[in-house]
Design an enzyme around this catalytic site. Sequence first.
Site, short mmCIF file in Angstrom:
data_model
loop_
_atom_site.label_atom_id
_atom_site.label_comp_id
_atom_site.label_asym_id
_atom_site.label_seq_id
_atom_site.Cartn_x
_atom_site.Cartn_y
_atom_site.Cartn_z
CD GLU A 185 -2.80 4.87 3.38
OE1 GLU A 185 -2.97 4.11 4.31
OE2 GLU A 185 -3.58 5.88 3.05
CG HIS B 298 -1.99 0.96 1.03
ND1 HIS B 298 -1.70 2.64 1.43
CD2 HIS B 298 -3.56 0.78 0.91
CE1 HIS B 298 -2.72 3.01 1.19
NE2 HIS B 298 -3.79 2.10 0.71
P1 13P Z 1 -9.64 6.19 0.34
O1 13P Z 1 -11.04 5.30 -0.18
O2 13P Z 1 -10.15 6.35 1.87
O3 13P Z 1 -9.54 7.13 -0.54
O4 13P Z 1 -8.60 5.04 0.50
C1 13P Z 1 -8.17 4.37 -0.44
C2 13P Z 1 -7.24 3.29 0.04
O5 13P Z 1 -6.05 3.78 0.28
C3 13P Z 1 -7.59 1.83 -0.14
O6 13P Z 1 -6.54 1.11 0.37
#
Ligand code: 13P
Length: 258
Positions: A104, A102
């Site tokens: 993040e 991901h």
């Molecule tokens: P959002 O739907 O909050 O934009 O996040 C998407 C996401 O990172 C799913 O893994």
Amino acid sequence: MRKKIVAGNWKMNKVFQDAEELLYDLSEQIEDGQKSSKVEVIVCPPCLYMEMALDLSRNEEDERLFGVGAQDVSEHAQGAYTGEISADMLSSMGVEYCIVGHSERRKYFGETDEQVARKVERLLEEDVTPIVCVGESLEDREAGRHFDLIRSQVEKGLFGFKQLDFVKIIIAYEPIWAIGTGKTATPEQAQEVHAFIRKVVEEKYGKEVARNLSILYGGSCNAKNAAELFAQDDVDGGLIGGASLKAEDFVTIINSFK
Ligand code: 13P
């Protein structure tokens, strides 16, 4: 086989009582027949709630209502890695899926494509299905580098596997500029990148494998825009962040396929 999939990535949200309530609501609404049987629903809560999610993923007749996934896994098989969770731990609990790479994790934890490849390998060894995220930043897109970057993420993270293993993988395209920003990719932008990913996969593994690959879109996908995104030829579903935290919205998204 190419599946329609809606996966909810809860990220680091919900204390125990709220997680319990959301899981109850989801099971109830899915049990009430509000979900099409053609869609595979996956819930990825924080690992602490895995057992509860697994319990509530089955109804009283022990029928499976949704699949459960983790948000990350260790690149190591086992041992002295404080705080980590291994693929065989997930598999031994009955966890079927795991998100890998991901943005993040790439951004805040420095996860590299090489680590992504190792994590995918660990998961495949344990028969846990990896959902591998790729996607560009706004800067990359504006500089016109997004196709090269995505190609490189796919090649480095996923092309070390035999065809037999690669076919078990799900890819999620998540443009970083769309995550949590409310700025969704247009259906055309999503389709363009999904078709590109399928082409890159076809070059390596052939037409049949590429055709059967599920590619999910993630990034401010919600109850209002899901139908239009899912109507695109190469968009096979969504990886949903914020909108997966409300049962009603998540169920609306699940039912957004034509
Ligand atoms: P959002 O739907 O909050 O934009 O996040 C998407 C996401 O990172 C799913 O893994």
